[in-house]
Design an enzyme around this catalytic site. Structure first.
Site, PDB file in Angstrom:
ATOM      1  CG  ASP A 126      -1.999   0.993   0.794  1.00 48.39           C
ATOM      2  OD1 ASP A 126      -2.251   1.433  -0.007  1.00 48.39           O
ATOM      3  OD2 ASP A 126      -2.477   1.429   2.205  1.00 48.39           O
ATOM      4  CB  CYS A 181     -17.278  -6.764 -15.049  1.00 50.09           C
ATOM      5  SG  CYS A 181     -16.244  -6.386 -13.636  1.00 50.09           S
TER       6      CYS A 181
HETATM    7  C1  B12 Z   1      -4.997   5.988  -4.068  1.00 48.96           C
HETATM    8  C2  B12 Z   1      -5.476   4.842  -3.550  1.00 48.96           C
HETATM    9  C3  B12 Z   1      -6.775   4.798  -3.332  1.00 48.96           C
HETATM   10  C4  B12 Z   1      -7.557   6.162  -3.314  1.00 48.96           C
HETATM   11  C5  B12 Z   1      -8.098   5.922  -4.945  1.00 48.96           C
HETATM   12  C6  B12 Z   1      -8.813   4.781  -5.309  1.00 48.96           C
HETATM   13  C7  B12 Z   1      -8.533   4.331  -6.781  1.00 48.96           C
HETATM   14  N1  B12 Z   1      -9.563   3.813  -7.130  1.00 48.96           N
HETATM   15  O1  B12 Z   1      -7.669   4.458  -7.349  1.00 48.96           O
HETATM   16  C8  B12 Z   1      -8.814   6.117  -2.281  1.00 48.96           C
HETATM   17  C9  B12 Z   1      -8.332   6.605  -1.105  1.00 48.96           C
HETATM   18  C10 B12 Z   1     -10.238   6.388  -3.008  1.00 48.96           C
HETATM   19  C11 B12 Z   1      -8.887   4.617  -2.166  1.00 48.96           C
HETATM   20  C12 B12 Z   1      -9.945   3.599  -1.596  1.00 48.96           C
HETATM   21  C13 B12 Z   1      -9.954   2.363  -1.678  1.00 48.96           C
HETATM   22  N2  B12 Z   1      -8.915   1.845  -1.462  1.00 48.96           N
HETATM   23 CO1  B12 Z   1      -7.206   2.071  -1.839  1.00 48.96          CO
HETATM   24  N3  B12 Z   1      -5.237   2.549  -2.808  1.00 48.96           N
HETATM   25  C14 B12 Z   1      -4.790   3.342  -3.212  1.00 48.96           C
HETATM   26  C15 B12 Z   1      -3.439   3.332  -3.817  1.00 48.96           C
HETATM   27  C16 B12 Z   1      -2.502   3.790  -2.851  1.00 48.96           C
HETATM   28  C17 B12 Z   1      -3.201   3.764  -5.097  1.00 48.96           C
HETATM   29  C18 B12 Z   1      -3.943   3.385  -6.160  1.00 48.96           C
HETATM   30  C19 B12 Z   1      -3.672   4.071  -7.696  1.00 48.96           C
HETATM   31  O2  B12 Z   1      -2.726   4.152  -7.863  1.00 48.96           O
HETATM   32  N4  B12 Z   1      -4.764   4.658  -8.107  1.00 48.96           N
HETATM   33  C20 B12 Z   1      -4.798   5.259  -9.098  1.00 48.96           C
HETATM   34  C21 B12 Z   1      -5.551   4.420 -10.346  1.00 48.96           C
HETATM   35  C22 B12 Z   1      -5.744   4.948 -11.700  1.00 48.96           C
HETATM   36  O3  B12 Z   1      -4.477   3.285 -10.472  1.00 48.96           O
HETATM   37  P1  B12 Z   1      -4.974   1.895 -10.276  1.00 48.96           P
HETATM   38  O4  B12 Z   1      -5.947   1.796  -9.332  1.00 48.96           O
HETATM   39  O5  B12 Z   1      -3.620   1.042 -10.023  1.00 48.96           O
HETATM   40  O6  B12 Z   1      -5.728   1.500 -11.612  1.00 48.96           O
HETATM   41  C23 B12 Z   1      -5.029   0.852 -12.783  1.00 48.96           C
HETATM   42  C24 B12 Z   1      -5.840   0.090 -13.390  1.00 48.96           C
HETATM   43  O7  B12 Z   1      -7.175   0.184 -13.189  1.00 48.96           O
HETATM   44  C25 B12 Z   1      -5.508   0.067 -14.840  1.00 48.96           C
HETATM   45  N5  B12 Z   1      -6.668  -0.196 -15.903  1.00 48.96           N
HETATM   46  C26 B12 Z   1      -7.386   1.109 -16.428  1.00 48.96           C
HETATM   47  N6  B12 Z   1      -8.489   0.158 -17.174  1.00 48.96           N
HETATM   48  C27 B12 Z   1      -7.857  -1.043 -17.166  1.00 48.96           C
HETATM   49  C28 B12 Z   1      -8.248  -2.248 -18.061  1.00 48.96           C
HETATM   50  C29 B12 Z   1      -7.773  -3.393 -17.777  1.00 48.96           C
HETATM   51  C30 B12 Z   1      -8.411  -4.443 -18.789  1.00 48.96           C
HETATM   52  C31 B12 Z   1      -6.838  -3.553 -16.988  1.00 48.96           C
HETATM   53  C32 B12 Z   1      -6.300  -4.945 -16.537  1.00 48.96           C
HETATM   54  C33 B12 Z   1      -6.182  -2.485 -16.091  1.00 48.96           C
HETATM   55  C34 B12 Z   1      -6.929  -1.354 -16.187  1.00 48.96           C
HETATM   56  O8  B12 Z   1      -5.147   1.491 -15.129  1.00 48.96           O
HETATM   57  C35 B12 Z   1      -4.932   2.001 -13.640  1.00 48.96           C
HETATM   58  C36 B12 Z   1      -3.689   2.867 -13.729  1.00 48.96           C
HETATM   59  O9  B12 Z   1      -2.503   2.001 -13.891  1.00 48.96           O
HETATM   60  C37 B12 Z   1      -3.391   1.610  -3.878  1.00 48.96           C
HETATM   61  C38 B12 Z   1      -2.013   0.943  -3.229  1.00 48.96           C
HETATM   62  C39 B12 Z   1      -0.976   1.131  -4.460  1.00 48.96           C
HETATM   63  N7  B12 Z   1       0.118   1.353  -4.009  1.00 48.96           N
HETATM   64  O10 B12 Z   1      -1.371   0.725  -5.594  1.00 48.96           O
HETATM   65  C40 B12 Z   1      -4.511   1.211  -2.511  1.00 48.96           C
HETATM   66  C41 B12 Z   1      -5.285  -0.051  -2.796  1.00 48.96           C
HETATM   67  C42 B12 Z   1      -5.795   0.186  -4.332  1.00 48.96           C
HETATM   68  N8  B12 Z   1      -6.505   0.459  -1.935  1.00 48.96           N
HETATM   69  C43 B12 Z   1      -7.118  -0.796  -1.481  1.00 48.96           C
HETATM   70  C44 B12 Z   1      -8.314  -0.567  -0.636  1.00 48.96           C
HETATM   71  C45 B12 Z   1      -8.490  -1.915  -0.011  1.00 48.96           C
HETATM   72  C46 B12 Z   1      -9.084   0.339  -0.881  1.00 48.96           C
HETATM   73  C47 B12 Z   1     -10.719   0.471  -0.377  1.00 48.96           C
HETATM   74  C48 B12 Z   1     -11.622  -0.795  -0.613  1.00 48.96           C
HETATM   75  C49 B12 Z   1     -10.688   0.702   1.063  1.00 48.96           C
HETATM   76  C50 B12 Z   1     -12.019   1.288   1.854  1.00 48.96           C
HETATM   77  N9  B12 Z   1     -12.812   0.100   2.039  1.00 48.96           N
HETATM   78  O11 B12 Z   1     -12.267   2.127   1.871  1.00 48.96           O
HETATM   79  C51 B12 Z   1     -10.985   1.635  -1.223  1.00 48.96           C
HETATM   80  C52 B12 Z   1     -11.886   0.997  -2.473  1.00 48.96           C
HETATM   81  C53 B12 Z   1     -12.400   2.357  -3.522  1.00 48.96           C
HETATM   82  C54 B12 Z   1     -12.088   1.842  -4.990  1.00 48.96           C
HETATM   83  N10 B12 Z   1     -13.413   1.290  -5.619  1.00 48.96           N
HETATM   84  O12 B12 Z   1     -11.262   1.974  -5.579  1.00 48.96           O
HETATM   85  C55 B12 Z   1      -6.269  -2.112  -1.939  1.00 48.96           C
HETATM   86  C56 B12 Z   1      -7.262  -2.643  -3.159  1.00 48.96           C
HETATM   87  C57 B12 Z   1      -7.221  -4.291  -3.076  1.00 48.96           C
HETATM   88  C58 B12 Z   1      -7.739  -4.646  -4.301  1.00 48.96           C
HETATM   89  N11 B12 Z   1      -8.049  -6.130  -3.902  1.00 48.96           N
HETATM   90  O13 B12 Z   1      -7.849  -4.106  -5.259  1.00 48.96           O
HETATM   91  C59 B12 Z   1      -5.044  -1.552  -2.470  1.00 48.96           C
HETATM   92  C60 B12 Z   1      -4.180  -1.949  -3.434  1.00 48.96           C
HETATM   93  C61 B12 Z   1      -4.248  -1.359  -1.178  1.00 48.96           C
HETATM   94  C62 B12 Z   1      -3.450  -2.693  -0.725  1.00 48.96           C
HETATM   95  N12 B12 Z   1      -2.351  -2.963  -0.796  1.00 48.96           N
HETATM   96  O14 B12 Z   1      -4.337  -3.647  -0.497  1.00 48.96           O
HETATM   97  N13 B12 Z   1      -7.543   4.005  -2.231  1.00 48.96           N
HETATM   98  S1  SF4 Z   2     -20.527  -5.243  -9.273  1.00 46.31           S
HETATM   99 FE1  SF4 Z   2     -18.853  -4.056 -10.532  1.00 46.31          FE
HETATM  100  S2  SF4 Z   2     -16.877  -4.917 -10.041  1.00 46.31           S
HETATM  101 FE2  SF4 Z   2     -18.517  -6.522  -9.484  1.00 46.31          FE
HETATM  102  S3  SF4 Z   2     -19.009  -7.818 -11.156  1.00 46.31           S
HETATM  103 FE3  SF4 Z   2     -20.530  -6.132 -11.057  1.00 46.31          FE
HETATM  104  S4  SF4 Z   2     -19.552  -4.403 -12.614  1.00 46.31           S
HETATM  105 FE4  SF4 Z   2     -17.849  -5.969 -11.989  1.00 46.31          FE
END
Ligand code: B12
Ligand code: SF4
Ligand code: SF4
Length: 305
Positions: A126, A181
């Site tokens: 994280d 999904c």
């Molecule tokens: C910043 C952050 C947040 C922010 C922003 C959330 C977000 N959606 O990005 C906030 C504070 C809102 C947040 C909330 C939560 N978080 Co958070 N968060 C992070 C953190 C530190 C960085 C995420 C990040 O870079 N976000 C920016 C987005 C753009 O990047 P991304 O999520 O990696 O998304 C990539 C993919 O979606 C990809 N992508 C886009 N389109 C497609 C299509 C395909 C086909 C594929 C394969 C990929 C893909 O591109 C994106 C960019 O590379 C990570 C830890 C980490 N170091 O990664 C934890 C992390 C994502 N969080 C986590 C958790 C548990 C949560 C919460 C559930 C906590 C809660 N219950 O309140 C919520 C869930 C909200 C949600 N629906 O996302 C876990 C998720 C575990 C999992 N199983 O997914 C992580 C991984 C921490 C951990 N080590 O466990 N979080």
């Molecule tokens: S609830 Fe959201 S994440 Fe879960 S299967 Fe449906 S579209 Fe996918």
């Protein structure tokens, strides 16, 4: 690499996969998300962007990521069924997961160094500039749902992701290519604040998890209403997901035993508690992220909607 996965299972990880490090195939999505302002005041995400777009830059010589999932589901989809009782997201119901998982990842890292003599390792959960969900998908552990969560087909999404980067050239698993999904959009429709600009595009500024954990300022009147019954974090977009409804099972892991003082804290006390008392009670818990000021703000919003 069976030996590494066996050791990971012994340490309590629910699933483990191996990904080769390369340029992030979704780097453009990250750029767009940041340019749209969807990171809000989480400026560290802008600073870390180059490393997230190419995780080889995170550690000199790193070639591979060993990616783990840990189940934290507690089996209670609506922890506080009475209306207006403040809720805490399930990932936070126990002592700080960074500490528990950090220790387990270090043990896994030392096993990797024994199995591949001379190799170097670095652990992340994280807190670092590592694209954890991307790496988990590349390591074959699941797909990224429309709610942006990494969903494992047999476990669901109530999981922590932990990563060990290494310069050892381990044989990678196949990425999880399917998007399971389908036509579902329950998470997008159920979000209480309509925080999703579209599938896999969360505007964090409207997300209750961001508002109650990452946001540093006092709430505006709109934000205070948006957080609703959530004191810390939010589980709605995971609670409604059919993959969690069908497959999430309560963890028996003693490292994540729920603590009533965190899962269901006394909100009236939180509003009046002084800083010393807050630190005494909540040191080593997820509540230290928003801290005394942030938790008092959250508690006030929950009590006076
Ligand atoms: C910043 C952050 C947040 C922010 C922003 C959330 C977000 N959606 O990005 C906030 C504070 C809102 C947040 C909330 C939560 N978080 Co958070 N968060 C992070 C953190 C530190 C960085 C995420 C990040 O870079 N976000 C920016 C987005 C753009 O990047 P991304 O999520 O990696 O998304 C990539 C993919 O979606 C990809 N992508 C886009 N389109 C497609 C299509 C395909 C086909 C594929 C394969 C990929 C893909 O591109 C994106 C960019 O590379 C990570 C830890 C980490 N170091 O990664 C934890 C992390 C994502 N969080 C986590 C958790 C548990 C949560 C919460 C559930 C906590 C809660 N219950 O309140 C919520 C869930 C909200 C949600 N629906 O996302 C876990 C998720 C575990 C999992 N199983 O997914 C992580 C991984 C921490 C951990 N080590 O466990 N979080
Ligand atoms: S609830 Fe959201 S994440 Fe879960 S299967 Fe449906 S579209 Fe996918
Ligand atoms: S965590 Fe809650 S507020 Fe944030 S996107 Fe999911 S349902 Fe919406």
């Amino acid at each position: 690499m069976i030996a590494i996965k066996r050791r990971a299972a012994e340490l309590g990880f629910a699933a483990t996969g191996i990904a080769r490090l390369d340029r992030n195939p979704h780097a453009d999505e990250l750029d767009r998300w940041l340019a749209d302002g969807h990171a809000g005041t989480m400026t560290y995400l802008h600073r870390q962007a180059e490393k997230r777009k190419d995780p080889r830059l995170v550690m000199a010589g790193a070639k591979t990521a060993v990616v783990t999932l840990t189940n934290y589901f507690h089996g209670d989809r609506i922890p506080n069924p009475e209306p207006r009782v403040p809720r805490v997201a399930q990932y936070a119901w126990s002592s700080d997961y960074h500490d528990v998982l950090g220790r387990r990842l270090e043990q896994l890292a030392s096993a990797i160094r024994e199995i591949v003599p001379g190799s170097a390792t670095r652990c992340y959960v994280d807190a670092g500039p590592v694209p954890e969900r991307e790496l988990a998908q590349l390591a074959g552990l699941g797909w990224i749902g429309k709610n942006m969560m990494l969903i494992h087909p047999d476990i669901g999404s109530f999981t922590f992701i932990g990563v060990v980067l290494t310069d050892a050239g381990l044989e990678p698993d196949l990425p999880f290519e399917a998007d399971r999904c389908g036509t579902c959009r329950r998470c997008l429709d159920a979000c209480p604040t309509q925080a999703f600009a579209g599938p896999r595009d969360l505007d964090a500024r409207a997300c209750i998890s961001y508002l109650t954990i990452e946001h540093r300022d006092e709430f505006t009147a709109t934000e205070a209403t948006q957080v609703g019954d959530w004191l810390f974090g939010c589980d709605v977009c995971q609670d409604v997901c059919p993959w969690n409804v069908s497959f999430a099972r309560a963890t028996l892991d003693p490292g994540f035993a729920p603590r009533p003082d965190i899962a269901r804290p006394d909100v009236a006390q939180l509003v009046t508690m002084n800083e010393q008392e807050f630190e005494r009670r909540y040191d080593g818990t997820p509540f230290t992220r928003p801290g005394h000021r942030g938790m008092r703000r959250n508690a006030s919003a929950v009590r006076e909607p």
